[in-house]
Write a protein that holds these residues in place. Structure first.
Motif, PDB file in Angstrom:
ATOM      1  N   VAL A 187     155.958   4.476  43.120  1.00  0.00           N
ATOM      2  CA  VAL A 187     155.870   5.787  43.746  1.00  0.00           C
ATOM      3  C   VAL A 187     154.758   5.799  44.786  1.00  0.00           C
ATOM      4  N   ALA A 188     153.596   5.276  44.409  1.00  0.00           N
ATOM      5  CA  ALA A 188     152.453   5.285  45.328  1.00  0.00           C
ATOM      6  C   ALA A 188     152.751   4.485  46.583  1.00  0.00           C
ATOM      7  N   GLU A 189     153.369   3.332  46.403  1.00  0.00           N
ATOM      8  CA  GLU A 189     153.703   2.517  47.582  1.00  0.00           C
ATOM      9  C   GLU A 189     154.639   3.264  48.512  1.00  0.00           C
ATOM     10  N   ASN A 190     155.579   4.003  47.920  1.00  0.00           N
ATOM     11  CA  ASN A 190     156.517   4.745  48.745  1.00  0.00           C
ATOM     12  C   ASN A 190     155.828   5.868  49.515  1.00  0.00           C
ATOM     13  N   VAL A 191     154.870   6.524  48.856  1.00  0.00           N
ATOM     14  CA  VAL A 191     154.171   7.605  49.544  1.00  0.00           C
ATOM     15  C   VAL A 191     153.405   7.047  50.747  1.00  0.00           C
ATOM     16  N   PHE A 192     152.871   5.853  50.593  1.00  0.00           N
ATOM     17  CA  PHE A 192     152.024   5.297  51.657  1.00  0.00           C
ATOM     18  C   PHE A 192     152.702   4.190  52.458  1.00  0.00           C
ATOM     19  N   LEU A 193     154.015   4.076  52.316  1.00  0.00           N
ATOM     20  CA  LEU A 193     154.755   3.009  52.987  1.00  0.00           C
ATOM     21  C   LEU A 193     154.392   2.914  54.474  1.00  0.00           C
ATOM     22  N   GLY A 194     153.959   1.755  54.905  1.00  0.00           N
ATOM     23  CA  GLY A 194     153.686   1.545  56.324  1.00  0.00           C
ATOM     24  C   GLY A 194     152.281   1.921  56.749  1.00  0.00           C
ATOM     25  N   ARG A 195     151.514   2.584  55.874  1.00  0.00           N
ATOM     26  CA  ARG A 195     150.126   2.930  56.252  1.00  0.00           C
ATOM     27  C   ARG A 195     149.262   2.904  55.002  1.00  0.00           C
ATOM     28  N   GLU A 196     149.417   1.812  54.242  1.00  0.00           N
ATOM     29  CA  GLU A 196     148.690   1.636  53.001  1.00  0.00           C
ATOM     30  C   GLU A 196     147.189   1.562  53.282  1.00  0.00           C
ATOM     31  N   PRO A 197     146.381   2.241  52.455  1.00  0.00           N
ATOM     32  CA  PRO A 197     144.925   2.139  52.650  1.00  0.00           C
ATOM     33  C   PRO A 197     144.466   0.710  52.336  1.00  0.00           C
ATOM     34  N   THR A 198     143.621   0.148  53.178  1.00  0.00           N
ATOM     35  CA  THR A 198     143.198  -1.226  52.946  1.00  0.00           C
ATOM     36  C   THR A 198     141.695  -1.311  52.772  1.00  0.00           C
ATOM     37  N   ARG A 199     141.302  -2.423  52.177  1.00  0.00           N
ATOM     38  CA  ARG A 199     139.885  -2.687  52.000  1.00  0.00           C
ATOM     39  C   ARG A 199     139.717  -4.178  52.243  1.00  0.00           C
ATOM     40  N   LEU A 200     138.945  -4.540  53.194  1.00  0.00           N
ATOM     41  CA  LEU A 200     138.736  -5.942  53.568  1.00  0.00           C
ATOM     42  C   LEU A 200     140.067  -6.647  53.820  1.00  0.00           C
ATOM     43  N   GLY A 201     141.005  -5.913  54.373  1.00  0.00           N
ATOM     44  CA  GLY A 201     142.295  -6.522  54.714  1.00  0.00           C
ATOM     45  C   GLY A 201     143.287  -6.541  53.572  1.00  0.00           C
ATOM     46  N   PHE A 202     142.859  -6.189  52.363  1.00  0.00           N
ATOM     47  CA  PHE A 202     143.791  -6.131  51.240  1.00  0.00           C
ATOM     48  C   PHE A 202     144.123  -4.682  50.912  1.00  0.00           C
ATOM     49  N   ILE A 203     145.289  -4.470  50.299  1.00  0.00           N
ATOM     50  CA  ILE A 203     145.644  -3.108  49.930  1.00  0.00           C
ATOM     51  C   ILE A 203     144.675  -2.600  48.873  1.00  0.00           C
ATOM     52  N   ASP A 204     144.143  -1.408  49.115  1.00  0.00           N
ATOM     53  CA  ASP A 204     143.236  -0.783  48.150  1.00  0.00           C
ATOM     54  C   ASP A 204     144.079  -0.015  47.148  1.00  0.00           C
ATOM     55  N   TRP A 205     144.521  -0.716  46.091  1.00  0.00           N
ATOM     56  CA  TRP A 205     145.475  -0.137  45.145  1.00  0.00           C
ATOM     57  C   TRP A 205     144.926   1.104  44.461  1.00  0.00           C
ATOM     58  N   ARG A 206     143.625   1.030  44.046  1.00  0.00           N
ATOM     59  CA  ARG A 206     143.064   2.159  43.291  1.00  0.00           C
ATOM     60  C   ARG A 206     143.060   3.418  44.138  1.00  0.00           C
ATOM     61  N   ARG A 207     142.653   3.270  45.379  1.00  0.00           N
ATOM     62  CA  ARG A 207     142.603   4.433  46.257  1.00  0.00           C
ATOM     63  C   ARG A 207     144.022   4.953  46.533  1.00  0.00           C
ATOM     64  N   MET A 208     144.959   4.009  46.743  1.00  0.00           N
ATOM     65  CA  MET A 208     146.326   4.406  47.052  1.00  0.00           C
ATOM     66  C   MET A 208     146.931   5.182  45.880  1.00  0.00           C
ATOM     67  N   ASN A 209     146.736   4.662  44.656  1.00  0.00           N
ATOM     68  CA  ASN A 209     147.292   5.351  43.486  1.00  0.00           C
ATOM     69  C   ASN A 209     146.649   6.728  43.300  1.00  0.00           C
ATOM     70  N   ARG A 210     145.339   6.766  43.522  1.00  0.00           N
ATOM     71  CA  ARG A 210     144.619   8.030  43.338  1.00  0.00           C
ATOM     72  C   ARG A 210     145.124   9.077  44.341  1.00  0.00           C
ATOM     73  N   GLU A 211     145.256   8.659  45.572  1.00  0.00           N
ATOM     74  CA  GLU A 211     145.681   9.613  46.613  1.00  0.00           C
ATOM     75  C   GLU A 211     147.147  10.018  46.454  1.00  0.00           C
ATOM     76  N   ALA A 212     147.951   9.083  45.983  1.00  0.00           N
ATOM     77  CA  ALA A 212     149.354   9.421  45.753  1.00  0.00           C
ATOM     78  C   ALA A 212     149.461  10.469  44.652  1.00  0.00           C
ATOM     79  N   GLU A 213     148.655  10.279  43.577  1.00  0.00           N
ATOM     80  CA  GLU A 213     148.647  11.262  42.492  1.00  0.00           C
ATOM     81  C   GLU A 213     148.237  12.630  43.005  1.00  0.00           C
ATOM     82  N   ALA A 214     147.222  12.647  43.846  1.00  0.00           N
ATOM     83  CA  ALA A 214     146.735  13.913  44.394  1.00  0.00           C
ATOM     84  C   ALA A 214     147.797  14.573  45.258  1.00  0.00           C
ATOM     85  N   ALA A 215     148.491  13.746  46.079  1.00  0.00           N
ATOM     86  CA  ALA A 215     149.511  14.297  46.973  1.00  0.00           C
ATOM     87  C   ALA A 215     150.641  14.926  46.169  1.00  0.00           C
ATOM     88  N   LEU A 216     151.004  14.287  45.054  1.00  0.00           N
ATOM     89  CA  LEU A 216     152.093  14.815  44.236  1.00  0.00           C
ATOM     90  C   LEU A 216     151.645  16.017  43.417  1.00  0.00           C
TER      91      LEU A 216
END
Lengths: 336, 505
Positions: free
Chosen positions: B95-124
């Motif tokens: 679900v989180a990946e779908n919310v952020f598809l194409g503009r995933e938050p990154t950290r040092l070039g890697f996907i910042d999973w914790r931030r992405m999941n947190r923000e997706a939860e907030a958005a929903l």
């Protein structure tokens, strides 16, 4: 005539000339290629115009054509059958097991009768199994027939413990080595199968319904055509023809090797169908085209070999032919 | 100031006009409904707004600035998000990946999973949806998936969310959840353009409605100021003068014995409870708005789909068709709605298409009797006035009207008792249209039962002996000769509660 579209083609009013050219190339391209190949060989290949050469080439091409006819029907109905090579292996190894009495003790006469019938029936039933997978579970044909493509050769190897079976049984081998009036029996079988399938495809209810299912399955169903039953039959026929081809191959060699019988046959058959002008997406098919397609592929290979080009290079040319055939189909599809 | 203002929009495809003078205005924080029959130009309008098509003429301003979106990406960047019927998400990703598809938050070039999941939860959470955002999207129901699409739209700072038939795959509870979401959007000042064929939904959630017909905008009304009846009338139009002379006013005739009687047919969400009876010699029209269950009823009658509930009687005896072949055996024929997808076999000849259903009867020992086939083909080509170069011509080379006549002949050759025709005149020219309708009338005169599905009121009024009106998958009215007119059909189409009896109920 087995060409399903024997009607005079009438291009739409404003159809560009180029499109009808493409259609003409699609329809007669294989025939022209075959004639050109024969003319080329007659001029440059030594001893080409001999009964011997004709027989060698026809014998080489028999198995491919017989399997290709089944493949043509399957593809015309909108499917594909990858299992044919493996079914050849099953049938080809089953026959010697039966007439040599290794499976169960039989009298020689009965053993021979069973050696002709049981393998073909077995291959037909396995084909029916393919059809059942496709129609009952709506599995894509390429995946459904992959099951027996893989398992079938395994079954053949298990039946023979992986051993080569060598035999000398003239009555059985008549199907691969015999001649009637100088014509190899396998060539006669091939001709009968091509004629019957061509007639069935153009003139019988079964043939026309099969093409309707391949051309538009939903419209066919709403017109009351039992498309599932037709699909199952088509796979069974493809299986039976593969079974027969398996018998011919082992009879010709006097040996049955589960690892080698029918190896790569599915691809040769599909190549013959494609080169022959049958639409790979279904709905338009030509059995004569498949025969001509197989002959062209065979003759190209023969021409290259006879003129000192290695077999490996011949494979590349074969691939080129397939690309050319598909390209012509694509062009013709845009017409009318 | 309006968020969106479209005026004088024109658009033609290959010189066929789709929009002639269309306009649309949406205020900030407003939920605007867009309605119209099939072909009215709704989807062309939406595609111009969202950058999928370029307009030929007209002005489009967004947030006060004139804009011209070259592609859907540009419209999205400007703040217009579209939620399609078939949602364009990736089912096997979370679900989180779908919310952020194409503009995933990154950290040092890697996907910042914790931030992405947190923000997706907030958005929903804004829409009162609390789900495991790390679970694959495919594990959730259609409504939740729509919520994810909306959360995705909103998290991209959308100013306008376009919902094109978003509710068609949702059940009632899911629709309610979606409506809550729309209200949340509205509260946050986001505008919504809502397209639905279900009138009740428009009244439940929309502020205003824009009505389109024949490529033009013909009215904008506050939802509270327009009755359902007026809405339906505006959508269908009143140009029904032609309906004055009913084709069958001349020879009055009586319907014979009942051929089929269906009761309580139901299948899925589109077909809930339909009663229908057809007598021999009778043309029964199935009327209703798009999505009211007309085609579904026809398909169930013919055995093309199996009903989940209900009974079907043929000559008074219970039957259940598992396959169309069984219905054909019983003397049914079905002229389907979409010629290309369910009618013609494009690569086969006219002769073979015409005899496709008849073929088994033309055969001796499985071999087709070509002489008999040719005789049937020639007879029907003459009878229906089919224009062609040769019966051996491929059917795809014929015009739409002639293809339709061939398909009609496919069933007439079977000598059926009941003919089901679904939109028999769609996409064919005026001459062929008259021919087809006249033929249907004649057939009924000869004792055939006909079920006709049609979106065109004129056609229904001029041809039908009886009209069964469907609304939201239910048969709501049965109109008999004498009560069949524009007003009563429209009134029934707009009604929710099944009523019987008085013509003006």
């Amino acid at each position: 005539m087995a060409d399903t579209s024997v009607q005079v083609h009438r291009p739409a009013e404003a159809a560009p000339r180029r499109a009808s050219m493409a259609e003409a190339v699609r329809r007669y391209g294989v025939l022209v290629a075959l004639v050109l190949l024969i003319l080329f060989n007659a001029a440059f290949t030594p001893n080409f115009l001999s009964w011997q050469t004709v027989n060698v080439n026809l014998t080489q091409v028999c198995a491919i054509v017989i399997v290709g006819v089944g493949m043509t029907l399957v593809i015309a109905a909108g499917g594909i059958d990858l299992s044919v090579g493996s079914l050849m292996a099953i049938s080809g190894t089953l026959a010697p097991l039966i007439f040599m009495g290794k499976l169960f003790p039989v009298s020689p006469g009965l053993g021979l009768a069973l050696a002709f019938t049981v393998p073909i029936v077995a291959a037909a039933l396995l084909g029916l199994f393919n059809g059942w997978l496709v129609t009952r579970f709506r599995i894509q044909p390429i995946v459904a027939t992959l099951v027996l493509f893989i398992a079938g050769r395994g079954i053949a190897q298990v039946m023979t413990n992986g051993n080569l079976q060598v035999f000398k049984e003239p009555t059985f081998q008549f199907i691969g080595l015999g001649r009637v009036l100088g014509v190899p029996v396998q060539v006669i079988l091939m001709a009968i199968i091509v004629a019957v399938a061509g007639y069935a495809l153009t003139r019988t209810v079964f043939g026309r319904q099969l093409l309707a299912v391949g051309g538009n399955p939903r419209a066919a169903r709403l017109s009351g055509i039992a498309s599932k039953s037709i699909s199952r039959w088509v796979y069974a026929i493809s299986g039976a023809l593969a079974g027969l081809a398996g018998l011919i191959v082992v009879a010709r060699n006097g040996a049955a090797d589960a690892n080698l019988v029918g190896l790569g046959m599915e691809l040769d058959a599909i190549a013959a169908v494609a080169v022959g002008g049958t639409l790979l997406t279904g709905g338009r098919a030509s059995v004569i085209g498949t025969l001509l397609g197989a002959l062209v592929i065979q003759l190209v290979r023969y021409t290259l070999l006879a003129n000192g080009v290695p077999d490996a290079a011949a494979l590349v040319v074969k691939a080129g032919l397939i690309i050319l055939a598909v390209w012509i189909q694509q062009r013709a599809k845009g017409s009318s | 100031m309006a968020l969106v203002a479209m005026h004088g929009i024109r658009k033609a495809f290959n010189a066929v006009p789709a929009l002639v003078d269309a306009s649309l205005e949406i205020e900030p924080g407003e939920v605007m409904a867009l309605v119209g029959q099939n072909g009215a130009g709704k989807s062309t309008m939406i595609k111009i707004l969202t950058g999928a098509y370029r307009r030929d003429e007209g002005t489009l301003t967004f947030d006060g600035r004139p804009v011209d979106f070259p592609n859907p990406g540009a419209a999205q960047d400007a703040g217009i998000s579209t939620i399609y019927q078939e949602i364009n998400l990736v089912p096997h990703r979370s679900v989180a990946e779908n919310v952020f598809l194409g503009r995933e938050p990154t950290r040092l070039g890697f996907i910042d999973w914790r931030r992405m999941n947190r923000e997706a939860e907030a958005a929903l959470a804004r829409f009162n949806v609390s789900v495991d955002v790390q679970a694959p999207l495919s594990t959730f129901n259609a409504a939740t998936r729509q919520m994810v699409a909306i959360a995705r739209a909103v998290s991209r700072k959308a100013r306008l969310v376009v919902m094109d038939e978003s509710t068609s795959s949702l059940d009632e509870r899911e629709v309610a959840t979606l409506f809550d979401t729309i209200r949340t959007l509205k509260r946050d000042g986001v505008s919504v353009l809502f397209v639905s064929h279900r009138l009740d939904e428009l009244y439940a959630v929309c502020d205003r409605v824009t009505i389109m017909r024949d490529g033009a905008t013909i009215g904008v009304h506050p939802m509270s100021a327009i009755t359902k009846m007026d809405l339906v009338t505006a959508m269908l139009g009143r140009a029904l003068a032609a309906a004055e002379h009913r084709l069958h006013d001349a020879p009055p005739h009586k319907a014979g014995a009942p051929i089929v009687e269906a009761a309580g047919l139901a299948r899925g969400r589109r077909l809930r409870d339909v009663d229908l009876a057809v007598h021999s010699g009778e043309v029964v029209a199935l009327a209703g708005l798009l999505g009211s269950g007309r085609t579904e009823t026809a398909r169930v009658l013919f055995g093309a789909d199996r009903p989940e509930a209900g009974s079907l009687k043929l000559d008074g005896r219970d039957v259940a068709f598992g396959e169309p072949s069984e219905a054909i055996e019983a003397g049914f024929g079905f002229l389907s709605e979409d010629r290309k997808i369910e009618g013609i076999i494009p690569d086969m000849s006219v002769a073979e298409n015409l005899t496709l259903a008849l073929m088994p009867r033309l055969a001796k020992a499985g071999v087709i009797d070509r002489a008999a086939q040719r005789e049937v083909v020639n007879r029907f080509i003459r009878r229906l006035g089919i224009k062609l170069a040769s019966p051996d011509q491929k059917i795809r080379e014929l015009s739409g009207g002639n293809q339709q006549k061939v398909l009609l002949a496919r069933w007439l050759a079977m000598n059926p008792r009941l003919l089901i025709v679904d939109e028999p005149t769609r996409g064919i020219d005026v001459g062929a249209k008259a021919d087809v309708l006249t033929m249907i009338r004649e057939l009924a005169g000869a004792g055939l039962g006909v079920v006709m599905v049609s979106s065109e009121l004129e056609e229904i009024i001029s041809l039908a002996d009886r009209v069964t009106v469907l609304s939201d998958g239910r048969s709501v009215r049965d109109l008999h000769a004498g009560e069949i007119d524009e007003t009563s059909i429209m009134a029934a189409m707009a009604s929710d509660v099944p009523t019987t009896g008085a013509p003006h109920g």
